[in-house]
Scaffold this motif. Structure first.
Motif, PDB file in Angstrom:
ATOM      1  N   ALA A  46      65.261  11.974  37.946  1.00  0.00           N
ATOM      2  CA  ALA A  46      65.558  11.927  36.516  1.00  0.00           C
ATOM      3  C   ALA A  46      65.128  13.233  35.864  1.00  0.00           C
ATOM      4  N   VAL A  47      65.884  13.636  34.858  1.00  0.00           N
ATOM      5  CA  VAL A  47      65.494  14.731  33.973  1.00  0.00           C
ATOM      6  C   VAL A  47      65.489  14.162  32.567  1.00  0.00           C
ATOM      7  N   VAL A  48      64.343  14.224  31.914  1.00  0.00           N
ATOM      8  CA  VAL A  48      64.200  13.625  30.594  1.00  0.00           C
ATOM      9  C   VAL A  48      63.562  14.628  29.638  1.00  0.00           C
ATOM     10  N   SER A  49      63.819  14.413  28.364  1.00  0.00           N
ATOM     11  CA  SER A  49      63.177  15.193  27.312  1.00  0.00           C
ATOM     12  C   SER A  49      62.215  14.277  26.567  1.00  0.00           C
ATOM     13  N   VAL A  50      60.962  14.715  26.462  1.00  0.00           N
ATOM     14  CA  VAL A  50      59.935  13.934  25.771  1.00  0.00           C
ATOM     15  C   VAL A  50      59.454  14.750  24.577  1.00  0.00           C
ATOM     16  N   ASN A  51      59.705  14.245  23.390  1.00  0.00           N
ATOM     17  CA  ASN A  51      59.373  15.001  22.178  1.00  0.00           C
ATOM     18  C   ASN A  51      58.673  14.084  21.182  1.00  0.00           C
ATOM     19  N   PHE A  52      57.386  13.857  21.432  1.00  0.00           N
ATOM     20  CA  PHE A  52      56.557  13.050  20.548  1.00  0.00           C
ATOM     21  C   PHE A  52      55.283  13.821  20.220  1.00  0.00           C
ATOM     22  N   SER A  53      54.630  13.416  19.153  1.00  0.00           N
ATOM     23  CA  SER A  53      53.353  14.035  18.805  1.00  0.00           C
ATOM     24  C   SER A  53      52.275  13.581  19.784  1.00  0.00           C
ATOM     25  N   HIS A  58      58.775   8.903  51.636  1.00  0.00           N
ATOM     26  CA  HIS A  58      59.092  10.246  52.122  1.00  0.00           C
ATOM     27  C   HIS A  58      58.554  11.328  51.188  1.00  0.00           C
ATOM     28  N   ASP A  59      58.189  12.484  51.771  1.00  0.00           N
ATOM     29  CA  ASP A  59      57.799  13.642  50.974  1.00  0.00           C
ATOM     30  C   ASP A  59      58.994  14.128  50.155  1.00  0.00           C
ATOM     31  N   VAL A  60      58.719  14.591  48.943  1.00  0.00           N
ATOM     32  CA  VAL A  60      59.776  15.037  48.036  1.00  0.00           C
ATOM     33  C   VAL A  60      59.339  16.316  47.326  1.00  0.00           C
ATOM     34  N   GLY A  61      60.308  17.044  46.787  1.00  0.00           N
ATOM     35  CA  GLY A  61      60.027  18.228  45.985  1.00  0.00           C
ATOM     36  C   GLY A  61      61.135  18.424  44.976  1.00  0.00           C
ATOM     37  N   ILE A  62      60.788  18.910  43.781  1.00  0.00           N
ATOM     38  CA  ILE A  62      61.790  19.105  42.732  1.00  0.00           C
ATOM     39  C   ILE A  62      61.392  20.286  41.863  1.00  0.00           C
ATOM     40  N   ASP A  63      62.399  20.958  41.294  1.00  0.00           N
ATOM     41  CA  ASP A  63      62.110  22.028  40.342  1.00  0.00           C
ATOM     42  C   ASP A  63      63.264  22.170  39.360  1.00  0.00           C
ATOM     43  N   LEU A  64      62.907  22.545  38.140  1.00  0.00           N
ATOM     44  CA  LEU A  64      63.861  22.760  37.055  1.00  0.00           C
ATOM     45  C   LEU A  64      63.561  24.114  36.435  1.00  0.00           C
ATOM     46  N   GLN A  65      64.575  24.998  36.387  1.00  0.00           N
ATOM     47  CA  GLN A  65      64.402  26.332  35.821  1.00  0.00           C
ATOM     48  C   GLN A  65      65.548  26.641  34.864  1.00  0.00           C
ATOM     49  N   GLU A  66      65.211  27.261  33.745  1.00  0.00           N
ATOM     50  CA  GLU A  66      66.233  27.700  32.796  1.00  0.00           C
ATOM     51  C   GLU A  66      66.601  29.152  33.077  1.00  0.00           C
ATOM     52  N   VAL A  67      67.891  29.451  33.028  1.00  0.00           N
ATOM     53  CA  VAL A  67      68.350  30.828  33.229  1.00  0.00           C
ATOM     54  C   VAL A  67      67.847  31.697  32.080  1.00  0.00           C
ATOM     55  N   ILE A  69      53.930   5.398  45.892  1.00  0.00           N
ATOM     56  CA  ILE A  69      55.187   6.116  45.692  1.00  0.00           C
ATOM     57  C   ILE A  69      54.915   7.609  45.825  1.00  0.00           C
ATOM     58  N   GLU A  70      55.765   8.312  46.593  1.00  0.00           N
ATOM     59  CA  GLU A  70      55.683   9.772  46.659  1.00  0.00           C
ATOM     60  C   GLU A  70      56.374  10.358  45.430  1.00  0.00           C
ATOM     61  N   LEU A  71      55.828  11.459  44.925  1.00  0.00           N
ATOM     62  CA  LEU A  71      56.256  11.965  43.622  1.00  0.00           C
ATOM     63  C   LEU A  71      56.223  13.486  43.600  1.00  0.00           C
ATOM     64  N   SER A  72      57.190  14.086  42.897  1.00  0.00           N
ATOM     65  CA  SER A  72      57.144  15.514  42.588  1.00  0.00           C
ATOM     66  C   SER A  72      57.620  15.698  41.155  1.00  0.00           C
ATOM     67  N   LEU A  73      57.041  16.696  40.465  1.00  0.00           N
ATOM     68  CA  LEU A  73      57.309  16.916  39.052  1.00  0.00           C
ATOM     69  C   LEU A  73      57.632  18.376  38.776  1.00  0.00           C
ATOM     70  N   SER A  74      58.399  18.609  37.716  1.00  0.00           N
ATOM     71  CA  SER A  74      58.642  19.967  37.244  1.00  0.00           C
ATOM     72  C   SER A  74      58.805  19.930  35.732  1.00  0.00           C
ATOM     73  N   HIS A  75      58.176  20.880  35.047  1.00  0.00           N
ATOM     74  CA  HIS A  75      58.275  20.976  33.595  1.00  0.00           C
ATOM     75  C   HIS A  75      58.973  22.274  33.207  1.00  0.00           C
ATOM     76  N   CYS A  76      59.844  22.185  32.226  1.00  0.00           N
ATOM     77  CA  CYS A  76      60.504  23.368  31.689  1.00  0.00           C
ATOM     78  C   CYS A  76      60.730  23.120  30.200  1.00  0.00           C
ATOM     79  N   GLY A  77      59.896  23.732  29.366  1.00  0.00           N
ATOM     80  CA  GLY A  77      59.944  23.439  27.937  1.00  0.00           C
ATOM     81  C   GLY A  77      59.565  21.990  27.691  1.00  0.00           C
ATOM     82  N   GLN A  78      60.383  21.275  26.928  1.00  0.00           N
ATOM     83  CA  GLN A  78      60.137  19.861  26.661  1.00  0.00           C
ATOM     84  C   GLN A  78      60.779  18.957  27.711  1.00  0.00           C
TER      85      GLN A  78
END
Length: 208
Positions: free
Chosen positions: A18-25, A106-115, A87-96
């Protein structure tokens, strides 16, 4: 403010992306999540406001996705894991934006990058000579390669790994990529899944 999906992937296999945007105080997030003692200590040691929001937003998002309170810790290599869930987990943050992948074992890996315009300026730090030649002046491909190597690094989940020298991106037919992890103690070929979400490159892998 809010919680919004940019992408959700539920294949026939048992992993979940999943890719989600979280924008709360920060105050709102603190009211809507619970933390174990170790998490609270880590949170109280964070001084930057954006990092605090990222820390809390990650836990809020996972709670929404799983329907239960996640107690999220990190091991000695910095790899995230649940204290209370198998649960096996991998995370990536990019801005919000938060990208995550989960698998029951299973082992997992994830990444999110903005151009961005800087990626070609730093490409020599994470690409080998062959990869630099393939990328050329293509910002999108450079970003995709960077994201792929970060996903591989998280998948391997051990320190002392060079993005430039120990991780390789091999292009196959029909736009497929394979990641190669190769150092003195380990060799592994890993299939890489990738896609574009607007101006963001998303790359993830699951141990087959």
């Amino acid at each position: 403010m809010g919680f919004e999906f940019s992408r959700e992937i539920k294949p026939s296999t048992s992993y979940y992306v999943a890719v989600v945007s979280v924008n709360f105080s920060i105050d709102y997030l603190l009211e809507h999540i619970d933390m174990c003692d170790d998490e609270r200590i880590r949170f109280e040691n964070i001084t930057h406001e954006n990092r605090k929001r990222e820390f809390l937003g990650t836990r809020f998002a996972i709670k929404q996705l799983l329907g239960k309170e996640p107690y999220l810790l990190r091991d000695s290599n910095g790899k995230p894991h649940f204290q209370n869930l198998a649960i096996e987990l991998s995370l990536s943050h990019c801005g919000q934006n938060l990208a995550l992948i989960m698998h029951p074992y299973h082992d997992v890996g994830i990444d999110l990058q903005e151009v961005n315009n800087k990626v070609l300026l730093v490409a020599k730090k994470f690409l080998n000579e062959g990869e630099l030649a393939r990328v050329g002046s293509d910002r999108e491909k450079a970003t995709l390669y960077w994201s792929a190597k970060e996903a591989l690094y998280k998948y391997y989940s051990r320190r002392q790994l060079s993005l430039k020298n120990d991780l390789q991106i091999v292009e196959k037919e029909e736009g497929r990529f394979i990641g190669v992890i190769s150092n003195e103690s380990h060799y592994e070929e890993v299939p890489l899944n990738w896609e574009w979400i607007g101006n963001f490159a998303l790359v993830y892998t699951v141990k087959s």
